[in-house]
Design a protein around this motif. Structure first.
Motif, mmCIF file in Angstrom:
data_model
loop_
_atom_site.group_PDB
_atom_site.id
_atom_site.type_symbol
_atom_site.label_atom_id
_atom_site.label_comp_id
_atom_site.label_asym_id
_atom_site.label_seq_id
_atom_site.Cartn_x
_atom_site.Cartn_y
_atom_site.Cartn_z
ATOM 1 N N MET A 65 38.038 34.884 11.881
ATOM 2 C CA MET A 65 37.156 33.918 11.224
ATOM 3 C C MET A 65 37.984 33.188 10.179
ATOM 4 O O MET A 65 38.579 33.812 9.295
ATOM 5 C CB MET A 65 35.957 34.623 10.570
ATOM 6 C CG MET A 65 35.013 35.288 11.550
ATOM 7 S SD MET A 65 33.630 36.132 10.721
ATOM 8 C CE MET A 65 32.836 34.751 9.924
ATOM 9 N N TYR A 67 38.669 30.569 6.989
ATOM 10 C CA TYR A 67 38.036 30.110 5.754
ATOM 11 C C TYR A 67 38.990 29.166 5.040
ATOM 12 O O TYR A 67 40.185 29.463 4.887
ATOM 13 C CB TYR A 67 37.666 31.278 4.840
ATOM 14 C CG TYR A 67 36.506 32.086 5.363
ATOM 15 C CD1 TYR A 67 35.203 31.687 5.133
ATOM 16 C CD2 TYR A 67 36.732 33.243 6.102
ATOM 17 C CE1 TYR A 67 34.131 32.417 5.622
ATOM 18 C CE2 TYR A 67 35.670 33.988 6.597
ATOM 19 C CZ TYR A 67 34.378 33.563 6.352
ATOM 20 O OH TYR A 67 33.316 34.281 6.848
ATOM 21 N N GLU A 72 35.498 22.534 -2.166
ATOM 22 C CA GLU A 72 34.525 21.782 -1.377
ATOM 23 C C GLU A 72 33.475 21.175 -2.311
ATOM 24 O O GLU A 72 33.030 21.821 -3.260
ATOM 25 C CB GLU A 72 33.834 22.687 -0.359
ATOM 26 C CG GLU A 72 34.762 23.311 0.655
ATOM 27 C CD GLU A 72 34.000 24.119 1.697
ATOM 28 O OE1 GLU A 72 33.125 23.546 2.374
ATOM 29 O OE2 GLU A 72 34.264 25.317 1.807
ATOM 30 N N THR A 105 33.646 37.074 1.590
ATOM 31 C CA THR A 105 32.803 36.022 2.151
ATOM 32 C C THR A 105 32.403 36.347 3.585
ATOM 33 O O THR A 105 31.262 36.121 3.991
ATOM 34 C CB THR A 105 33.543 34.678 2.106
ATOM 35 O OG1 THR A 105 33.957 34.416 0.764
ATOM 36 C CG2 THR A 105 32.651 33.547 2.572
ATOM 37 N N ARG A 110 26.616 34.764 5.476
ATOM 38 C CA ARG A 110 26.859 34.165 6.787
ATOM 39 C C ARG A 110 27.404 32.750 6.667
ATOM 40 O O ARG A 110 28.453 32.427 7.204
ATOM 41 C CB ARG A 110 25.557 34.172 7.599
ATOM 42 C CG ARG A 110 25.739 33.651 9.018
ATOM 43 C CD ARG A 110 24.473 33.816 9.813
ATOM 44 N NE ARG A 110 24.640 33.349 11.184
ATOM 45 C CZ ARG A 110 23.685 33.380 12.119
ATOM 46 N NH1 ARG A 110 22.501 33.890 11.808
ATOM 47 N NH2 ARG A 110 23.920 32.928 13.317
ATOM 48 N N ASN A 111 26.661 31.881 5.985
ATOM 49 C CA ASN A 111 27.092 30.500 5.755
ATOM 50 C C ASN A 111 27.099 30.281 4.241
ATOM 51 O O ASN A 111 26.045 30.045 3.635
ATOM 52 C CB ASN A 111 26.163 29.501 6.445
ATOM 53 C CG ASN A 111 26.192 29.638 7.955
ATOM 54 O OD1 ASN A 111 27.255 29.794 8.542
ATOM 55 N ND2 ASN A 111 25.027 29.580 8.581
ATOM 56 N N HIS A 112 28.284 30.380 3.646
ATOM 57 C CA HIS A 112 28.346 30.383 2.191
ATOM 58 C C HIS A 112 28.019 29.021 1.582
ATOM 59 O O HIS A 112 27.449 28.954 0.485
ATOM 60 C CB HIS A 112 29.730 30.854 1.717
ATOM 61 C CG HIS A 112 30.844 29.932 2.085
ATOM 62 N ND1 HIS A 112 31.391 29.904 3.352
ATOM 63 C CD2 HIS A 112 31.523 28.996 1.363
ATOM 64 C CE1 HIS A 112 32.361 29.016 3.395
ATOM 65 N NE2 HIS A 112 32.461 28.437 2.210
ATOM 66 N N VAL A 113 28.343 27.924 2.261
ATOM 67 C CA VAL A 113 28.113 26.594 1.676
ATOM 68 C C VAL A 113 26.622 26.306 1.512
ATOM 69 O O VAL A 113 26.170 25.977 0.398
ATOM 70 C CB VAL A 113 28.817 25.515 2.510
ATOM 71 C CG1 VAL A 113 28.440 24.124 2.000
ATOM 72 C CG2 VAL A 113 30.334 25.691 2.447
ATOM 73 N N PRO A 114 25.795 26.390 2.554
ATOM 74 C CA PRO A 114 24.352 26.142 2.326
ATOM 75 C C PRO A 114 23.709 27.180 1.432
ATOM 76 O O PRO A 114 22.763 26.862 0.688
ATOM 77 C CB PRO A 114 23.764 26.157 3.738
ATOM 78 C CG PRO A 114 24.745 26.898 4.569
ATOM 79 C CD PRO A 114 26.079 26.626 3.974
ATOM 80 N N ALA A 115 24.215 28.407 1.462
ATOM 81 C CA ALA A 115 23.645 29.447 0.600
ATOM 82 C C ALA A 115 23.864 29.106 -0.870
ATOM 83 O O ALA A 115 22.940 29.209 -1.692
ATOM 84 C CB ALA A 115 24.267 30.798 0.931
ATOM 85 N N TRP A 158 30.083 37.172 -3.481
ATOM 86 C CA TRP A 158 30.284 36.621 -2.140
ATOM 87 C C TRP A 158 31.731 36.202 -1.892
ATOM 88 O O TRP A 158 32.062 35.747 -0.795
ATOM 89 C CB TRP A 158 29.395 35.404 -1.918
ATOM 90 C CG TRP A 158 27.930 35.683 -2.041
ATOM 91 C CD1 TRP A 158 27.323 36.901 -2.144
ATOM 92 C CD2 TRP A 158 26.878 34.718 -2.078
ATOM 93 N NE1 TRP A 158 25.964 36.755 -2.251
ATOM 94 C CE2 TRP A 158 25.653 35.418 -2.204
ATOM 95 C CE3 TRP A 158 26.849 33.332 -2.014
ATOM 96 C CZ2 TRP A 158 24.428 34.788 -2.266
ATOM 97 C CZ3 TRP A 158 25.620 32.692 -2.080
ATOM 98 C CH2 TRP A 158 24.422 33.410 -2.202
#
Length: 262
Positions: A65, A67, A72, A105, A110-115, A158
């Motif tokens: 995975m 990263y 961002e 992370t 699971r999806n750190h940006v929207p979280a 996270w």
């Protein structure tokens, strides 16, 4: 004839074997850029963080995975909130974040940006509800730092770091904007009137001092009268009527001075 057929079959097998080997090697080799890291899993278990550079994995058995470690910028959707003094505002904000621990992370979110964006939006509404409108408008940077601190404290487990939160725009209701404009205009009028009154007060003190000086010397009054006539005479379309002699002007002043000395 049979030999030729065997050679053709052998060449075909070798060709297919090379294709399979190339496919296996292409799926086994990964190139990780300098600004990325990859978390490797073997049969579902974490092996570790790999990269940057050339990384080898076992096809089917191992997966990775990726990263991105760069900062961002995430736009937080426009949030409608009520301030402490019950004023509805709409706030546009952006959050700056980056992954500092890819392993955390990968295992915690699971999806750190929207979280992070959703949690930042909720924190934004909560913080705005604790301040009044004037504080929100005048201390925007301090409120943004407070939001960033709260969000960063929550998302650090996270493996994500929130470096800053920027409040891009604060939209107010039209009625409130008109009221604020009227208030600003009234304030400007008040300052203008105060300035004008101060000027009148200063001028009155100067006039009083001048009158006292003129009363002590009638000749000064005559000279001042001549200056005034010269100023008036600059307008050629005016007719000026003056006494035959300036003594008519100085006589009342002299009489008044004599009466005051008695």
């Amino acid at each position: 004839m049979l030999l030729q057929i065997e050679q053709i079959v052998f060449a075909a097998l070798v060709f297919f074997a090379l294709i399979i080997l190339v496919a296996i090697l292409s799926s086994a080799i990964r190139i990780i850029p300098e600004y990325q890291r990859a978390v490797k899993f073997r049969l579902g278990r974490v092996v570790g963080v790999v990269g940057p550079g050339l990384v080898f994995i076992i096809p089917i058995i191992e997966t990775i995975m990726r990263y991105d470690l760069r900062v961002e910028v995430v736009d937080v959707p426009a949030q409608r909130a009520l301030t402490k003094d019950n004023v509805e505002v709409t706030i546009d904000a952006a959050i700056y974040l980056r992954v500092i621990d890819p392993l955390k992370t990968a295992l915690t979110v699971r999806n750190h940006v929207p979280a992070v964006a959703i949690y930042a939006a909720s924190t934004l509404r909560d913080v705005v509800g604790m301040v009044d409108l004037d504080t929100l408008l005048t201390h925007r940077d301090e409120i943004a730092k407070r939001i960033a601190s709260i969000v960063d404290e929550h998302v650090t487990p996270w493996g994500v770091k929130v470096s800053a939160v920027a409040i891009k725009d604060i939209k107010l209701p039209d009625v409130l904007l008109r009221a604020m404009a009227s208030q600003a205009e009234a304030e400007r009028v008040r300052r203008a009137k105060i300035t004008l009154a101060s000027a009148e007060y200063e001028a009155s003190k100067i006039y009083l001092e001048a009158a006292e000086r003129y009363s002590q010397n009638p000749t000064a009054v005559q000279l001042r009268m001549i200056d005034a006539l010269i100023e008036i005479a600059r307008e050629h379309n005016l007719i000026i009527v003056t006494p035959p002699t300036m003594e008519y002007v100085a006589l009342p002043l002299a009489i008044s001075r004599r009466e005051q000395q008695k």
